[in-house]
Design an enzyme around this catalytic site. Sequence first.
Site: not given
Ligand SMILES: NC(=O)c1ccc[n+]([C@@H]2O[C@H](COP(=O)([O-])OP(=O)(O)OC[C@H]3O[C@@H](n4cnc5c(N)ncnc54)[C@H](OP(=O)(O)O)[C@@H]3O)[C@@H](O)[C@H]2O)c1
Length: 340
Positions: A130, A243
């Site tokens: 990000c 951010h």
């Molecule tokens: N947040 C940011 O600013 C940002 C920016 C760039 C990249 N990212 C990346 O984007 C990704 C997601 O981030 P987020 O912030 O959205 O995280 P989050 O809010 O914690 O959500 C994680 C998601 O992944 C699912 N998940 C996790 N483990 C899984 C599994 N084994 N099988 C199926 N589904 C699974 C979860 O499902 P459940 O609800 O069922 O657990 C949920 O839908 C990460 O790789 C992060 O590094 C995030």
Amino acid sequence: MGYKVVVAGATGNVGREMLNILAEREFPVDEIAALASRKSLGTEVSFGDKTLKTKDLDTFDFTGWDIALFAVGSEATKIYAPKAAAAGCVVIDNSSLYRYDPAVPLIVPEVNADAIMGYKNKNIIANPNCSTAQMVVALKPLHDRAKIKRVVVSTYQSVSGAGKAGIDELWDQTKGLYVPGQEVAPKKFTKQIAFNVIPHIDVFLDDGSTKEEWKMVAETKKILDPSIKVTATCVRVPVFVGHSESINIEFEEFLDEHEARDILREAPGVLVVDKREPGGYITPIECVGDYATYVSRIRQDSTIDNGISLWCVSDNLRKGAALNAVQIAEVLGNRVLKKG
Ligand SMILES: NC(=O)c1ccc[n+]([C@@H]2O[C@H](COP(=O)([O-])OP(=O)(O)OC[C@H]3O[C@@H](n4cnc5c(N)ncnc54)[C@H](OP(=O)(O)O)[C@@H]3O)[C@@H](O)[C@H]2O)c1
């Protein structure tokens, strides 16, 4: 005819924004599947004015699906992205798993959309970190004009960058500080995040920097130009979404601050808000829900020959993740898959 689109991680911060943005931008969707882990089976998520029930990523068959937007973290990506890719579905992944793989393009459409054809190597395209995404949007037009030599960046990163758990910890900890007996100990973050700032994101590396800082260095080189030197300090702050970055740039050629401002005003994806008066700049709260990378406080750095300093703010769940992924899908659709 449109696309069959999968959103994996649909219950998460980024996945929910992906669904919102696909609907907002009227991405040509024929069919959509929202996936998450088994524990979320049947959880309802919004897609425009529709409600979708999430399915289990573990048992989902990607055969016949065109594009899968992944936001499930590196561990789950490692298992499921290759399955989707092998089934002929192009994966656009938000985790860091594939970003540094030379066979996988790492794309910010305003900067390097032409890298899209590299998707053919593995049927996978990586979405950047990000903090890097918003920074390279602001740097690219300035680099084209005066060639950047070195960037010194300090970030002020919101807790939503650490997923749902990050948001919950700031919320609960802040409330808990006012209610005796309901104090919330740090769990997702290493120290108290409420009313505090933490100069540590991701793991420490041997040279004393953190992995988040290294990501900004490596990803800027891969997306924009390998010759640019970057030194970063990444800091978590008690902000829910958005951010901010203080960026100091050294160029090969002189660039006047007025010209820099004019260049940024014309640049794709950038909105300049830069009045030299109280409130004449953008703060994270004002960028939430927007697409733009905002730039404020553009000024000459008089301590070096060719220097500019600026302030850069963007919605990390949008340009930093979901919006950028949907923009990549748009480029893929327009240039390669050509449906819709
Ligand atoms: N947040 C940011 O600013 C940002 C920016 C760039 C990249 N990212 C990346 O984007 C990704 C997601 O981030 P987020 O912030 O959205 O995280 P989050 O809010 O914690 O959500 C994680 C998601 O992944 C699912 N998940 C996790 N483990 C899984 C599994 N084994 N099988 C199926 N589904 C699974 C979860 O499902 P459940 O609800 O069922 O657990 C949920 O839908 C990460 O790789 C992060 O590094 C995030």
